[in-house]
Each structure stands twice: as C-alpha cells, then as structure tokens.
Design a protein around this motif. Structure first.
Motif, PDB file in Angstrom:
ATOM      1  N   ASP A  61       0.832  -1.210   0.000  1.00 44.97           N
ATOM      2  CA  ASP A  61       0.000   0.000   0.000  1.00 44.97           C
ATOM      3  C   ASP A  61       0.863   1.254   0.000  1.00 44.97           C
ATOM      4  O   ASP A  61       0.582   2.214  -0.717  1.00 44.97           O
ATOM      5  CB  ASP A  61      -0.927   0.022   1.229  1.00 44.97           C
ATOM      6  N   GLY A  62       1.896   1.244   0.815  1.00 41.42           N
ATOM      7  CA  GLY A  62       2.780   2.403   0.880  1.00 41.42           C
ATOM      8  C   GLY A  62       3.499   2.646  -0.428  1.00 41.42           C
ATOM      9  O   GLY A  62       3.598   3.782  -0.900  1.00 41.42           O
ATOM     10  N   LEU A  63       4.004   1.580  -1.024  1.00 41.68           N
ATOM     11  CA  LEU A  63       4.694   1.713  -2.305  1.00 41.68           C
ATOM     12  C   LEU A  63       3.749   2.253  -3.376  1.00 41.68           C
ATOM     13  O   LEU A  63       4.136   3.129  -4.160  1.00 41.68           O
ATOM     14  CB  LEU A  63       5.281   0.367  -2.733  1.00 41.68           C
ATOM     15  N   ALA A  64       2.516   1.789  -3.392  1.00 40.86           N
ATOM     16  CA  ALA A  64       1.540   2.283  -4.373  1.00 40.86           C
ATOM     17  C   ALA A  64       1.304   3.781  -4.200  1.00 40.86           C
ATOM     18  O   ALA A  64       1.223   4.524  -5.192  1.00 40.86           O
ATOM     19  CB  ALA A  64       0.234   1.506  -4.247  1.00 40.86           C
ATOM     20  N   GLU A  65       1.201   4.242  -2.969  1.00 41.47           N
ATOM     21  CA  GLU A  65       1.006   5.667  -2.715  1.00 41.47           C
ATOM     22  C   GLU A  65       2.220   6.479  -3.161  1.00 41.47           C
ATOM     23  O   GLU A  65       2.090   7.549  -3.758  1.00 41.47           O
ATOM     24  CB  GLU A  65       0.711   5.926  -1.237  1.00 41.47           C
ATOM     25  N   LEU A  66       3.406   5.964  -2.880  1.00 45.64           N
ATOM     26  CA  LEU A  66       4.626   6.674  -3.278  1.00 45.64           C
ATOM     27  C   LEU A  66       4.790   6.703  -4.793  1.00 45.64           C
ATOM     28  O   LEU A  66       5.220   7.718  -5.356  1.00 45.64           O
ATOM     29  CB  LEU A  66       5.842   6.043  -2.613  1.00 45.64           C
ATOM     30  N   GLU A  67       4.433   5.623  -5.451  1.00 45.46           N
ATOM     31  CA  GLU A  67       4.504   5.617  -6.913  1.00 45.46           C
ATOM     32  C   GLU A  67       3.522   6.618  -7.508  1.00 45.46           C
ATOM     33  O   GLU A  67       3.850   7.310  -8.478  1.00 45.46           O
ATOM     34  CB  GLU A  67       4.267   4.209  -7.449  1.00 45.46           C
ATOM     35  N   LEU A  68       2.330   6.724  -6.925  1.00 45.22           N
ATOM     36  CA  LEU A  68       1.370   7.716  -7.394  1.00 45.22           C
ATOM     37  C   LEU A  68       1.897   9.130  -7.139  1.00 45.22           C
ATOM     38  O   LEU A  68       1.785  10.010  -8.000  1.00 45.22           O
ATOM     39  CB  LEU A  68       0.013   7.506  -6.726  1.00 45.22           C
ATOM     40  N   ALA A  69       2.475   9.351  -5.979  1.00 44.74           N
ATOM     41  CA  ALA A  69       3.046  10.664  -5.669  1.00 44.74           C
ATOM     42  C   ALA A  69       4.110  11.038  -6.699  1.00 44.74           C
ATOM     43  O   ALA A  69       4.149  12.171  -7.182  1.00 44.74           O
ATOM     44  CB  ALA A  69       3.640  10.670  -4.262  1.00 44.74           C
ATOM     45  N   ALA A  70       4.967  10.083  -7.053  1.00 41.70           N
ATOM     46  CA  ALA A  70       6.023  10.348  -8.034  1.00 41.70           C
ATOM     47  C   ALA A  70       5.440  10.603  -9.425  1.00 41.70           C
ATOM     48  O   ALA A  70       5.966  11.425 -10.177  1.00 41.70           O
ATOM     49  CB  ALA A  70       7.005   9.182  -8.080  1.00 41.70           C
ATOM     50  N   LYS A  71       4.368   9.939  -9.743  1.00 39.69           N
ATOM     51  CA  LYS A  71       3.705  10.171 -11.034  1.00 39.69           C
ATOM     52  C   LYS A  71       3.102  11.578 -11.078  1.00 39.69           C
ATOM     53  O   LYS A  71       3.176  12.261 -12.095  1.00 39.69           O
ATOM     54  CB  LYS A  71       2.620   9.120 -11.256  1.00 39.69           C
ATOM     55  N   LEU A  72       2.525  11.997  -9.968  1.00 41.03           N
ATOM     56  CA  LEU A  72       1.889  13.319  -9.899  1.00 41.03           C
ATOM     57  C   LEU A  72       2.914  14.452  -9.852  1.00 41.03           C
ATOM     58  O   LEU A  72       2.664  15.540 -10.353  1.00 41.03           O
ATOM     59  CB  LEU A  72       0.964  13.394  -8.682  1.00 41.03           C
ATOM     60  N   CYS A  73       4.042  14.215  -9.215  1.00 41.40           N
ATOM     61  CA  CYS A  73       5.101  15.225  -9.064  1.00 41.40           C
ATOM     62  C   CYS A  73       6.438  14.594  -9.444  1.00 41.40           C
ATOM     63  O   CYS A  73       7.279  14.333  -8.572  1.00 41.40           O
ATOM     64  CB  CYS A  73       5.132  15.754  -7.637  1.00 41.40           C
ATOM     65  N   PRO A  74       6.655  14.355 -10.733  1.00 41.35           N
ATOM     66  CA  PRO A  74       7.824  13.585 -11.163  1.00 41.35           C
ATOM     67  C   PRO A  74       9.167  14.271 -10.945  1.00 41.35           C
ATOM     68  O   PRO A  74      10.203  13.622 -11.070  1.00 41.35           O
ATOM     69  CB  PRO A  74       7.563  13.355 -12.651  1.00 41.35           C
ATOM     70  N   HIS A  75       9.171  15.549 -10.597  1.00 46.10           N
ATOM     71  CA  HIS A  75      10.435  16.261 -10.412  1.00 46.10           C
ATOM     72  C   HIS A  75      10.688  16.642  -8.952  1.00 46.10           C
ATOM     73  O   HIS A  75      11.602  17.416  -8.672  1.00 46.10           O
ATOM     74  CB  HIS A  75      10.476  17.507 -11.297  1.00 46.10           C
ATOM     75  N   ASP A  76       9.903  16.092  -8.044  1.00 47.02           N
ATOM     76  CA  ASP A  76      10.064  16.398  -6.623  1.00 47.02           C
ATOM     77  C   ASP A  76      11.156  15.496  -6.043  1.00 47.02           C
ATOM     78  O   ASP A  76      10.959  14.279  -5.920  1.00 47.02           O
ATOM     79  CB  ASP A  76       8.744  16.180  -5.885  1.00 47.02           C
ATOM     80  N   PRO A  77      12.306  16.056  -5.678  1.00 43.61           N
ATOM     81  CA  PRO A  77      13.411  15.205  -5.221  1.00 43.61           C
ATOM     82  C   PRO A  77      13.104  14.456  -3.922  1.00 43.61           C
ATOM     83  O   PRO A  77      13.573  13.335  -3.736  1.00 43.61           O
ATOM     84  CB  PRO A  77      14.577  16.177  -5.046  1.00 43.61           C
ATOM     85  N   GLY A  78      12.342  15.038  -3.036  1.00 43.46           N
ATOM     86  CA  GLY A  78      12.014  14.360  -1.784  1.00 43.46           C
ATOM     87  C   GLY A  78      11.160  13.125  -2.014  1.00 43.46           C
ATOM     88  O   GLY A  78      11.384  12.072  -1.401  1.00 43.46           O
TER      89      GLY A  78
END
Length: 90
Positions: A61-78
């Motif tokens: 579940d956590g990985l899925a949320e983080l992958e979605l976050a990265a998809k939404l903000c692909p240039h956010d280094p954090g």
C-alpha cells in the motif's frame, strides 16, 4: 503539480502534527481525507506512503502511494528519494 486548496493542506499539516504526537491512525485518516478532497495532492500521497511503510509495515500500500506521488510530481526530489529507498528496502 496541481494547485491544492487550503483545506487539504490543513489536513496534511494536521496529519503531521498527529504523527508527532504518535497518533498514527488518526494521522493516516487525516492524510486520506486530504487526498479525498484533492486526489492529485502529491505531498499527501507521499506522506501516506511513507507512513504506511515505516509505521504500519503495509509495504504494498505504501509503495503504491509513493509511486502515485512520483507520477503526480515527477520532479520532486524528496518524493523520488523516498520512493527509491522504499523500493530498495522492500
């Protein structure tokens, strides 16, 4: 990144305050509420993902949320950093 209103941001801030008080379930609920109001709020997805992994051991579940976050903000280094260490960890 999509513009996020003040209510979802306030809910994420509350989630972080609850987290600091070790009220993890309430923090997760507040972050989830922020996402319900603003589904493209990448920071809330990142918080939720990180917390699900580190505090609840809900890795998929956590990985899925983080992958979605990265998809939404692909240039956010954090977000990218957090996604990277979670992928390495699990």
């Amino acid at each position: 990144m999509t513009e996020v209103g003040s209510k979802p941001r306030a809910l994420l801030k509350l989630a972080m305050q609850l987290h600091s008080a070790d009220e993890i379930d309430n923090a997760l609920a507040s972050a989830s509420e922020a996402i319900a109001l603003a589904p493209e709020f990448c920071e809330a997805h990142a918080y939720l993902g990180n917390t699900l992994v580190t505090r609840k051991r809900r890795f998929a579940d956590g990985l899925a949320e983080l992958e979605l976050a990265a998809k939404l903000c692909p240039h956010d280094p954090g977000i990218l950093y957090t996604l990277g260490w979670v992928r390495e960890f699990i």
